[in-house]
Design a protein around this motif. Structure first.
Motif, PDB file in Angstrom:
ATOM      1  N   LEU A  13     -12.977 -29.592 -15.185  1.00 13.97           N
ATOM      2  CA  LEU A  13     -13.076 -29.297 -13.752  1.00 13.97           C
ATOM      3  C   LEU A  13     -12.753 -27.831 -13.493  1.00 13.97           C
ATOM      4  CD1 LEU A  13     -11.446 -32.449 -12.128  1.00 13.97           C
ATOM      5  CD2 LEU A  13     -13.866 -31.916 -12.388  1.00 13.97           C
ATOM      6  N   ARG A  24      -9.927 -25.763  -8.566  1.00 17.20           N
ATOM      7  CA  ARG A  24     -10.113 -27.025  -9.275  1.00 17.20           C
ATOM      8  C   ARG A  24      -9.896 -28.202  -8.329  1.00 17.20           C
ATOM      9  NH1 ARG A  24      -7.652 -31.052 -11.224  1.00 17.20           N
ATOM     10  NH2 ARG A  24      -5.573 -30.318 -10.720  1.00 17.20           N
ATOM     11  N   GLU A  28     -12.502 -31.121  -7.394  1.00 13.96           N
ATOM     12  CA  GLU A  28     -12.130 -32.527  -7.567  1.00 13.96           C
ATOM     13  C   GLU A  28     -12.388 -33.315  -6.286  1.00 13.96           C
ATOM     14  OE1 GLU A  28      -8.400 -35.068  -9.401  1.00 13.96           O
ATOM     15  OE2 GLU A  28      -8.237 -32.898  -9.221  1.00 13.96           O
ATOM     16  N   ASP A  37     -17.514 -38.542  -9.443  1.00 13.94           N
ATOM     17  CA  ASP A  37     -16.495 -38.870 -10.435  1.00 13.94           C
ATOM     18  C   ASP A  37     -16.933 -40.068 -11.273  1.00 13.94           C
ATOM     19  OD1 ASP A  37     -16.231 -40.411  -8.091  1.00 13.94           O
ATOM     20  OD2 ASP A  37     -14.076 -40.659  -8.337  1.00 13.94           O
TER      21      ASP A  37
END
Length: 56
Positions: A13, A24, A28, A37
């Motif tokens: 990531l 990051r 995410e 994801d």
């Protein structure tokens, strides 16, 4: 972002964030928001299982 994951689902990531110019944590959140994801996890499992069968 899906294109980046498609190119290399094992990519961290952090490196995705660096390429996109985001943090990051931001990457995410985006991945979770767009359900990437699950997509990334499935890609990783597929690659891992392929590697396992090649080793034998």
């Amino acid at each position: 972002m899906k294109k980046i994951i498609e190119e290399n689902p094992l990519r961290s990531l952090g490196s995705i964030a660096e390429e996109l110019g985001q943090s990051r944590v931001a990457v995410e959140k985006l991945i979770k928001t767009y359900k990437l994801d699950v997509y990334r996890l499935e890609k990783n499992k597929k690659i891992t299982s392929q590697r396992g069968t090649q080793a034998t």
